[in-house]
Design a protein around this motif. Structure first.
Motif, PDB file in Angstrom:
ATOM      1  N   ALA A   1      35.410 -16.645 -27.881  1.00 31.74           N
ATOM      2  CA  ALA A   1      36.363 -16.892 -28.978  1.00 31.74           C
ATOM      3  C   ALA A   1      37.157 -18.170 -28.712  1.00 31.74           C
ATOM      4  N   ASN A   2      37.620 -18.337 -27.482  1.00 30.06           N
ATOM      5  CA  ASN A   2      38.363 -19.557 -27.154  1.00 30.06           C
ATOM      6  C   ASN A   2      37.485 -20.794 -27.251  1.00 30.06           C
ATOM      7  N   LYS A   3      36.245 -20.668 -26.839  1.00 26.82           N
ATOM      8  CA  LYS A   3      35.315 -21.799 -26.898  1.00 26.82           C
ATOM      9  C   LYS A   3      34.985 -22.186 -28.345  1.00 26.82           C
ATOM     10  N   LEU A   4      34.757 -21.180 -29.189  1.00 22.54           N
ATOM     11  CA  LEU A   4      34.323 -21.434 -30.568  1.00 22.54           C
ATOM     12  C   LEU A   4      35.462 -21.754 -31.536  1.00 22.54           C
TER      13      LEU A   4
ATOM     14  N   ALA B   1      41.067 -16.838 -29.239  1.00 21.70           N
ATOM     15  CA  ALA B   1      41.197 -15.375 -29.196  1.00 21.70           C
ATOM     16  C   ALA B   1      42.473 -14.932 -29.914  1.00 21.70           C
ATOM     17  N   GLY B   2      43.553 -15.652 -29.686  1.00 21.00           N
ATOM     18  CA  GLY B   2      44.801 -15.337 -30.379  1.00 21.00           C
ATOM     19  C   GLY B   2      44.681 -15.515 -31.873  1.00 21.00           C
ATOM     20  N   SER B   3      43.953 -16.553 -32.286  1.00 17.79           N
ATOM     21  CA  SER B   3      43.809 -16.784 -33.730  1.00 17.79           C
ATOM     22  C   SER B   3      42.955 -15.699 -34.378  1.00 17.79           C
ATOM     23  N   ILE B   4      41.995 -15.149 -33.639  1.00 18.50           N
ATOM     24  CA  ILE B   4      41.211 -14.035 -34.185  1.00 18.50           C
ATOM     25  C   ILE B   4      42.119 -12.825 -34.396  1.00 18.50           C
ATOM     26  N   TRP B   5      42.986 -12.541 -33.436  1.00 14.30           N
ATOM     27  CA  TRP B   5      43.927 -11.421 -33.587  1.00 14.30           C
ATOM     28  C   TRP B   5      44.793 -11.642 -34.819  1.00 14.30           C
ATOM     29  N   VAL B   6      45.399 -12.820 -34.890  1.00 16.94           N
ATOM     30  CA  VAL B   6      46.300 -13.130 -36.005  1.00 16.94           C
ATOM     31  C   VAL B   6      45.550 -13.039 -37.328  1.00 16.94           C
ATOM     32  N   SER B   7      44.360 -13.601 -37.384  1.00 12.46           N
ATOM     33  CA  SER B   7      43.572 -13.600 -38.620  1.00 12.46           C
ATOM     34  C   SER B   7      43.204 -12.190 -39.063  1.00 12.46           C
TER      35      SER B   7
ATOM     36  N   ILE C   1      36.675 -11.681 -40.067  1.00 12.61           N
ATOM     37  CA  ILE C   1      35.548 -10.802 -39.734  1.00 12.61           C
ATOM     38  C   ILE C   1      34.413 -11.619 -39.132  1.00 12.61           C
ATOM     39  N   PHE C   2      34.059 -12.719 -39.765  1.00 12.71           N
ATOM     40  CA  PHE C   2      32.979 -13.568 -39.255  1.00 12.71           C
ATOM     41  C   PHE C   2      33.313 -14.068 -37.852  1.00 12.71           C
ATOM     42  N   ASN C   3      34.524 -14.570 -37.659  1.00 10.21           N
ATOM     43  CA  ASN C   3      34.906 -15.115 -36.358  1.00 10.21           C
ATOM     44  C   ASN C   3      34.919 -14.032 -35.282  1.00 10.21           C
ATOM     45  N   ALA C   4      35.457 -12.866 -35.608  1.00 15.02           N
ATOM     46  CA  ALA C   4      35.506 -11.772 -34.636  1.00 15.02           C
ATOM     47  C   ALA C   4      34.095 -11.330 -34.241  1.00 15.02           C
ATOM     48  N   VAL C   5      33.226 -11.133 -35.229  1.00 11.81           N
ATOM     49  CA  VAL C   5      31.856 -10.710 -34.930  1.00 11.81           C
ATOM     50  C   VAL C   5      31.123 -11.808 -34.161  1.00 11.81           C
ATOM     51  N   SER C   6      31.368 -13.062 -34.489  1.00 15.23           N
ATOM     52  CA  SER C   6      30.753 -14.170 -33.756  1.00 15.23           C
ATOM     53  C   SER C   6      31.098 -14.115 -32.278  1.00 15.23           C
ATOM     54  N   SER C   7      32.329 -13.745 -31.974  1.00 15.22           N
ATOM     55  CA  SER C   7      32.739 -13.695 -30.571  1.00 15.22           C
ATOM     56  C   SER C   7      32.125 -12.502 -29.836  1.00 15.22           C
ATOM     57  N   LEU C   8      31.675 -11.493 -30.580  1.00 15.38           N
ATOM     58  CA  LEU C   8      31.086 -10.298 -29.968  1.00 15.38           C
ATOM     59  C   LEU C   8      29.579 -10.411 -29.746  1.00 15.38           C
ATOM     60  N   LEU C   9      28.939 -11.330 -30.440  1.00 17.02           N
ATOM     61  CA  LEU C   9      27.480 -11.470 -30.358  1.00 17.02           C
ATOM     62  C   LEU C   9      27.093 -12.587 -29.390  1.00 17.02           C
ATOM     63  N   PRO C  10      25.822 -12.640 -29.004  1.00 18.97           N
ATOM     64  CA  PRO C  10      25.388 -13.708 -28.097  1.00 18.97           C
ATOM     65  C   PRO C  10      25.710 -15.095 -28.656  1.00 18.97           C
ATOM     66  N   ALA C  11      25.970 -16.013 -27.775  1.00 19.89           N
ATOM     67  CA  ALA C  11      26.359 -17.371 -28.165  1.00 19.89           C
ATOM     68  C   ALA C  11      25.317 -18.049 -29.043  1.00 19.89           C
ATOM     69  N   LYS C  12      24.063 -17.680 -28.890  1.00 21.65           N
ATOM     70  CA  LYS C  12      22.991 -18.321 -29.666  1.00 21.65           C
ATOM     71  C   LYS C  12      22.771 -17.686 -31.038  1.00 21.65           C
ATOM     72  N   ALA C  13      23.599 -16.712 -31.410  1.00 20.35           N
ATOM     73  CA  ALA C  13      23.456 -16.069 -32.718  1.00 20.35           C
ATOM     74  C   ALA C  13      23.686 -17.103 -33.817  1.00 20.35           C
ATOM     75  N   THR C  14      22.815 -17.102 -34.800  1.00 15.48           N
ATOM     76  CA  THR C  14      22.949 -18.042 -35.904  1.00 15.48           C
ATOM     77  C   THR C  14      23.916 -17.493 -36.948  1.00 15.48           C
ATOM     78  N   GLU C  15      24.336 -18.367 -37.834  1.00 14.26           N
ATOM     79  CA  GLU C  15      25.221 -17.955 -38.924  1.00 14.26           C
ATOM     80  C   GLU C  15      24.576 -16.845 -39.745  1.00 14.26           C
ATOM     81  N   ASP C  16      23.295 -17.005 -40.073  1.00 13.81           N
ATOM     82  CA  ASP C  16      22.590 -15.987 -40.857  1.00 13.81           C
ATOM     83  C   ASP C  16      22.510 -14.652 -40.117  1.00 13.81           C
ATOM     84  N   GLU C  17      22.287 -14.682 -38.808  1.00 13.99           N
ATOM     85  CA  GLU C  17      22.215 -13.446 -38.024  1.00 13.99           C
ATOM     86  C   GLU C  17      23.579 -12.753 -37.982  1.00 13.99           C
TER      87      GLU C  17
END
Length: 143
Positions: A23-26, A42-48, A57-73
């Motif tokens: 989350a911090n990286k992305l 990470a803080g911005s995901i909490w606030v959002s 939702i997109f940002n939170a799920v992105s942080s939970l999935l593998p780094a190579k997950a595509t936008e469509d996935e």
């Protein structure tokens, strides 16, 4: 623990250190003077999430999935979720000391900024009011 269907397989995920780091990286903002990361993703995901931001939702799920997950996935994973994904993400997020500490850090720095800010124009007054309301929402979410 939250179960997400990613690439046709159920995965148990949680907001652990790996998702905190991702989350911090992305999603961290950059210091405009040095271009260094503010490590506030990470803080911005909490606030959002707790303020109902549409991108949360997109940002939170992105942080939970593998780094190579595509936008469509990521979108497919969200669309396949059976339940109230926003509420379930917030519940899971509140279990994470990493994300909770990030939200507390966000509150500290935002509170200092708001405390020092002088509202000179109507736009400044509105911005200050929004920031104070957001601080209150985040404070309530941490209790």
């Amino acid at each position: 623990m939250l179960t997400l269907n990613f690439k046709g397989k159920d995965r148990d995920v949680k907001f652990d250190y790996a998702s905190f780091f991702r989350a911090n990286k992305l999603f961290s903002t950059k210091n405009p003077e040095t271009n260094a990361s503010n490590n506030d993703g990470a803080g911005s995901i909490w606030v959002s999430l707790v303020t109902g931001d549409d991108s949360a939702i997109f940002n939170a799920v992105s942080s939970l999935l593998p780094a190579k997950a595509t936008e469509d996935e990521i979108l497919e994973t969200i669309n396949k979720y059976d339940g109230d994904i926003s509420e379930d993400l917030i519940t899971e997020l509140k279990e994470s000391s990493f994300f909770k500490n990030a939200a507390q850090r966000w509150m500290k720095f935002t509170g200092m900024f708001v405390g020092d800010k002088k509202a000179e124009t109507e736009n400044d007054k509105m911005e200050l009011k929004v920031m104070k309301n957001t601080l209150e929402e985040v404070k309530q979410s941490l209790s």
